[in-house]
Design an enzyme around this catalytic site. Sequence first.
Site, PDB file in Angstrom:
ATOM      1  N   ASP A  16       0.803  -1.225   0.000  1.00 13.34           N
ATOM      2  CA  ASP A  16       0.000   0.000   0.000  1.00 13.34           C
ATOM      3  C   ASP A  16       0.838   1.279   0.000  1.00 13.34           C
ATOM      4  O   ASP A  16       0.421   2.308   0.533  1.00 13.34           O
ATOM      5  CB  ASP A  16      -0.968   0.015   1.210  1.00 13.34           C
ATOM      6  CG  ASP A  16      -1.879  -1.188   1.213  1.00 13.34           C
ATOM      7  OD1 ASP A  16      -2.217  -1.671   0.122  1.00 13.34           O
ATOM      8  OD2 ASP A  16      -2.238  -1.658   2.314  1.00 13.34           O
ATOM      9  N   LYS A  19       1.758   2.235  -5.119  1.00 18.12           N
ATOM     10  CA  LYS A  19       2.309   1.724  -6.396  1.00 18.12           C
ATOM     11  C   LYS A  19       1.390   2.025  -7.581  1.00 18.12           C
ATOM     12  O   LYS A  19       1.845   2.445  -8.648  1.00 18.12           O
ATOM     13  CB  LYS A  19       2.523   0.199  -6.289  1.00 18.12           C
ATOM     14  CG  LYS A  19       3.500  -0.200  -5.190  1.00 18.12           C
ATOM     15  CD  LYS A  19       3.549  -1.695  -4.996  1.00 18.12           C
ATOM     16  CE  LYS A  19       2.324  -2.322  -4.375  1.00 18.12           C
ATOM     17  NZ  LYS A  19       2.048  -1.943  -2.970  1.00 18.12           N
ATOM     18  N   GLY A  43      -4.599  -4.163  -3.788  1.00 18.79           N
ATOM     19  CA  GLY A  43      -5.587  -3.122  -4.059  1.00 18.79           C
ATOM     20  C   GLY A  43      -4.800  -1.883  -4.423  1.00 18.79           C
ATOM     21  O   GLY A  43      -4.174  -1.274  -3.567  1.00 18.79           O
ATOM     22  N   HIS A  44      -4.787  -1.573  -5.710  1.00 20.68           N
ATOM     23  CA  HIS A  44      -3.973  -0.452  -6.195  1.00 20.68           C
ATOM     24  C   HIS A  44      -4.902   0.694  -6.601  1.00 20.68           C
ATOM     25  O   HIS A  44      -5.720   0.552  -7.507  1.00 20.68           O
ATOM     26  CB  HIS A  44      -3.093  -0.898  -7.372  1.00 20.68           C
ATOM     27  CG  HIS A  44      -2.059  -1.904  -6.962  1.00 20.68           C
ATOM     28  ND1 HIS A  44      -1.144  -2.450  -7.828  1.00 20.68           N
ATOM     29  CD2 HIS A  44      -1.774  -2.435  -5.751  1.00 20.68           C
ATOM     30  CE1 HIS A  44      -0.365  -3.285  -7.172  1.00 20.68           C
ATOM     31  NE2 HIS A  44      -0.737  -3.305  -5.915  1.00 20.68           N
ATOM     32  N   GLN A 226       1.983  -5.959  -3.270  1.00 24.19           N
ATOM     33  CA  GLN A 226       2.444  -6.082  -1.878  1.00 24.19           C
ATOM     34  C   GLN A 226       3.734  -5.262  -1.692  1.00 24.19           C
ATOM     35  O   GLN A 226       3.922  -4.281  -2.383  1.00 24.19           O
ATOM     36  CB  GLN A 226       2.652  -7.558  -1.468  1.00 24.19           C
ATOM     37  CG  GLN A 226       1.370  -8.350  -1.335  1.00 24.19           C
ATOM     38  CD  GLN A 226       0.760  -8.788  -2.663  1.00 24.19           C
ATOM     39  OE1 GLN A 226       1.410  -9.440  -3.451  1.00 24.19           O
ATOM     40  NE2 GLN A 226      -0.477  -8.438  -2.913  1.00 24.19           N
TER      41      GLN A 226
HETATM   42  P1  GDP Z   1      -0.800   0.414  -3.544  1.00 21.83           P
HETATM   43  O1  GDP Z   1      -1.391  -0.855  -3.082  1.00 21.83           O
HETATM   44  O2  GDP Z   1       0.682   0.482  -3.321  1.00 21.83           O
HETATM   45  O3  GDP Z   1      -1.157   0.770  -4.959  1.00 21.83           O
HETATM   46  O4  GDP Z   1      -1.425   1.556  -2.611  1.00 21.83           O
HETATM   47  P2  GDP Z   1      -2.970   1.678  -2.157  1.00 21.83           P
HETATM   48  O5  GDP Z   1      -3.756   2.155  -3.297  1.00 21.83           O
HETATM   49  O6  GDP Z   1      -3.423   0.451  -1.468  1.00 21.83           O
HETATM   50  O7  GDP Z   1      -2.853   2.756  -1.011  1.00 21.83           O
HETATM   51  C1  GDP Z   1      -2.361   4.021  -1.248  1.00 21.83           C
HETATM   52  C2  GDP Z   1      -3.435   5.043  -0.846  1.00 21.83           C
HETATM   53  O8  GDP Z   1      -2.848   6.317  -0.751  1.00 21.83           O
HETATM   54  C3  GDP Z   1      -4.531   5.186  -1.887  1.00 21.83           C
HETATM   55  O9  GDP Z   1      -5.717   5.493  -1.237  1.00 21.83           O
HETATM   56  C4  GDP Z   1      -4.054   6.352  -2.737  1.00 21.83           C
HETATM   57  O10 GDP Z   1      -5.123   7.036  -3.376  1.00 21.83           O
HETATM   58  C5  GDP Z   1      -3.402   7.214  -1.704  1.00 21.83           C
HETATM   59  N1  GDP Z   1      -2.258   8.024  -2.164  1.00 21.83           N
HETATM   60  C6  GDP Z   1      -1.315   7.719  -3.080  1.00 21.83           C
HETATM   61  N2  GDP Z   1      -0.380   8.689  -3.131  1.00 21.83           N
HETATM   62  C7  GDP Z   1      -0.741   9.611  -2.227  1.00 21.83           C
HETATM   63  C8  GDP Z   1      -0.164  10.843  -1.782  1.00 21.83           C
HETATM   64  O11 GDP Z   1       0.890  11.271  -2.220  1.00 21.83           O
HETATM   65  N3  GDP Z   1      -0.840  11.508  -0.802  1.00 21.83           N
HETATM   66  C9  GDP Z   1      -1.999  11.069  -0.259  1.00 21.83           C
HETATM   67  N4  GDP Z   1      -2.560  11.793   0.693  1.00 21.83           N
HETATM   68  N5  GDP Z   1      -2.563   9.910  -0.646  1.00 21.83           N
HETATM   69  C10 GDP Z   1      -1.937   9.194  -1.617  1.00 21.83           C
HETATM   70  P1  IMO Z   2      -0.923  -4.096  -2.260  1.00 26.51           P
HETATM   71  O1  IMO Z   2      -0.464  -4.622  -3.598  1.00 26.51           O
HETATM   72  C1  IMO Z   2      -0.914  -4.596   2.071  1.00 26.51           C
HETATM   73  C2  IMO Z   2      -0.897  -8.696   3.594  1.00 26.51           C
HETATM   74  C3  IMO Z   2      -2.122  -9.195   4.329  1.00 26.51           C
HETATM   75  C4  IMO Z   2      -1.491 -10.196   5.259  1.00 26.51           C
HETATM   76  C5  IMO Z   2      -0.385 -10.815   4.417  1.00 26.51           C
HETATM   77  C6  IMO Z   2      -0.761 -12.119   3.743  1.00 26.51           C
HETATM   78  O2  IMO Z   2      -2.214  -3.373  -2.303  1.00 26.51           O
HETATM   79  O3  IMO Z   2       0.187  -3.335  -1.624  1.00 26.51           O
HETATM   80  P2  IMO Z   2      -2.340 -12.782   1.701  1.00 26.51           P
HETATM   81  O4  IMO Z   2      -3.791 -12.520   1.470  1.00 26.51           O
HETATM   82  O5  IMO Z   2      -1.439 -12.205   0.658  1.00 26.51           O
HETATM   83  O6  IMO Z   2      -2.018 -14.209   1.977  1.00 26.51           O
HETATM   84  O7  IMO Z   2      -2.011 -12.000   3.080  1.00 26.51           O
HETATM   85  O8  IMO Z   2      -0.073  -9.840   3.435  1.00 26.51           O
HETATM   86  N1  IMO Z   2      -1.149  -8.155   2.242  1.00 26.51           N
HETATM   87  C7  IMO Z   2      -1.110  -6.858   1.931  1.00 26.51           C
HETATM   88  N2  IMO Z   2      -0.919  -5.784   2.710  1.00 26.51           N
HETATM   89  N3  IMO Z   2      -1.043  -4.451   0.741  1.00 26.51           N
HETATM   90  C8  IMO Z   2      -1.212  -5.516  -0.053  1.00 26.51           C
HETATM   91  O9  IMO Z   2      -1.217  -5.439  -1.409  1.00 26.51           O
HETATM   92  C9  IMO Z   2      -1.294  -6.799   0.534  1.00 26.51           C
HETATM   93  N4  IMO Z   2      -1.467  -8.048   0.058  1.00 26.51           N
HETATM   94  C10 IMO Z   2      -1.371  -8.876   1.103  1.00 26.51           C
HETATM   95  O10 IMO Z   2      -2.767  -8.145   5.011  1.00 26.51           O
HETATM   96  O11 IMO Z   2      -0.893  -9.533   6.339  1.00 26.51           O
HETATM   97 MG    MG Z   3      -2.903  -1.567  -1.812  1.00 28.18          MG
END
Ligand code: GDP
Ligand code: IMO
Ligand code: MG
Length: 425
Positions: A16, A19, A43-44, A226
């Site tokens: 998270d 990416k 979840g991107h 991840q």
């Molecule tokens: P990913 O899994 O690495 O793609 O990241 P996620 O989407 O799960 O989580 C990142 C969260 O931060 C999302 O809700 C994005 O919309 C938000 N986000 C990304 N870049 C920024 C930033 O520079 N500032 C803020 N405030 N939110 C951001």
């Molecule tokens: P993105 O791509 C954050 C965590 C789960 C758990 C562990 C194992 O959005 O960054 P799994 O379901 O993969 O067997 O769970 O990894 N986990 C993540 N945490 N971002 C993710 O993906 C994750 N995918 C799995 O919460 O601790």
């Molecule tokens: Mg994510």
Amino acid sequence: METGKVDVLLGLQWGDEGKGKVVDVLTPRYDVVARFQGGPNAGHTLEFEGQKYVLRSIPSGIFQGGKINIIGNGVVLAPDLFMNEAKDLAASGHPLFERLYISKKAHLIMPTHRILDKAYEVAKGKDLVGTTGKGIGPTYTDKTSRNGLRVGDILHDFEIKYLKHKERHLNLLKSMGWTDFEGFEETEKQWMEGVEYMRNFRFVDSEHVINHTLRAGKFILCEGAQGTMLDIDFGSYPFVTSSNTISAGACTGLGIGPNKIGNVFGIMKAYCTRVGSGPFPTELFDKTGDKLCDLGHEYGAVTGRKRRCGWIDLIQLRYSIMVNGVTELIMMKSDVLDTFDTIKACVGYELPNGEAIDELPYDINDVKPIYKEFKGWKTDMTRLTDETQFPKEFNDYVKFLEEFLETRIGVISIGPDREQTIIRK
Ligand code: GDP
Ligand code: IMO
Ligand code: MG
């Protein structure tokens, strides 16, 4: 022979990091975007033109018109979830049939894999991993034990193969004493519908597609899921996911020779978060942690779970940079720190015996972070358009990080929107 280039983009913390947003921003520089591991546990999130999208299995290059996106062999795919994701995108004006290729070698997450995921978690009791419940672990387990069902299997005698695997899973569940199959029939129906829906897409030998693309002198961006601390080998085992999230995973998950890899972009938050169980040395249990969570909207994109929050950990990041061969850092969510008086960064660990160390040890359960403090910049940075507008205190913080991590920070993200991205010269 002309040859193109492969860059890899991946998370350096516990996932998270942001990416999805960065892949979307960088996609115009590439011809192909490819996912190499993970599955719907990811979840991107992307935001642009006032719209927000969350992608799970589909690469984040899908919105920047005309680019080919590939789901590689290293990915595990759940047909029902994939169908919902693809249909939602089509409904919002982003049809994918022409632009998305799926590797025949990608493994399928079966409905029974999701039940097994739950059953293994329950069996672990208080030591549960806190998985996303998407069947990731059991699917990769079947892959490595040579029992997997692959996308390519959809093309021949699929029903027979499916039933064979299902029976094996049901026997396993029986041996564990598992009896909860609520909603299974409906899920299975949806899943089969998903399999039919998948036939609308091009199933490819993605290793050939990728290498032909390279030979044609084109550019490929590999999108990690991840983060490095969730890597099956180098993460905080056993509280990890079941795939190699590091840059080497792009080689095995797409069929790319290591000598073809150019840049490795390491994505990190200006602080740190983690979802699920497992050690997290800089985790904050106080008001500061709550403030990071509130301002950063730190709730899981997939499960809605509250993310644990803490300060940036430079010992952990230095390790991630090492195992990935990171060539450039990208710092996300610096805007979340805009109102803090003091900002901390972990620059060492104290072991239970009092010894101070500066390398990530085998066990990070009992290490105590040693912090360096920085004066906050106390400036709303979310509307800045150029690095020359950065406040002095922010520049000092960035300079320290670059020196400590011995890696340049090339991009700074100051908000969730595509436009809130500052590329440093
Ligand atoms: P990913 O899994 O690495 O793609 O990241 P996620 O989407 O799960 O989580 C990142 C969260 O931060 C999302 O809700 C994005 O919309 C938000 N986000 C990304 N870049 C920024 C930033 O520079 N500032 C803020 N405030 N939110 C951001
Ligand atoms: P993105 O791509 C954050 C965590 C789960 C758990 C562990 C194992 O959005 O960054 P799994 O379901 O993969 O067997 O769970 O990894 N986990 C993540 N945490 N971002 C993710 O993906 C994750 N995918 C799995 O919460 O601790
Ligand atoms: Mg994510």
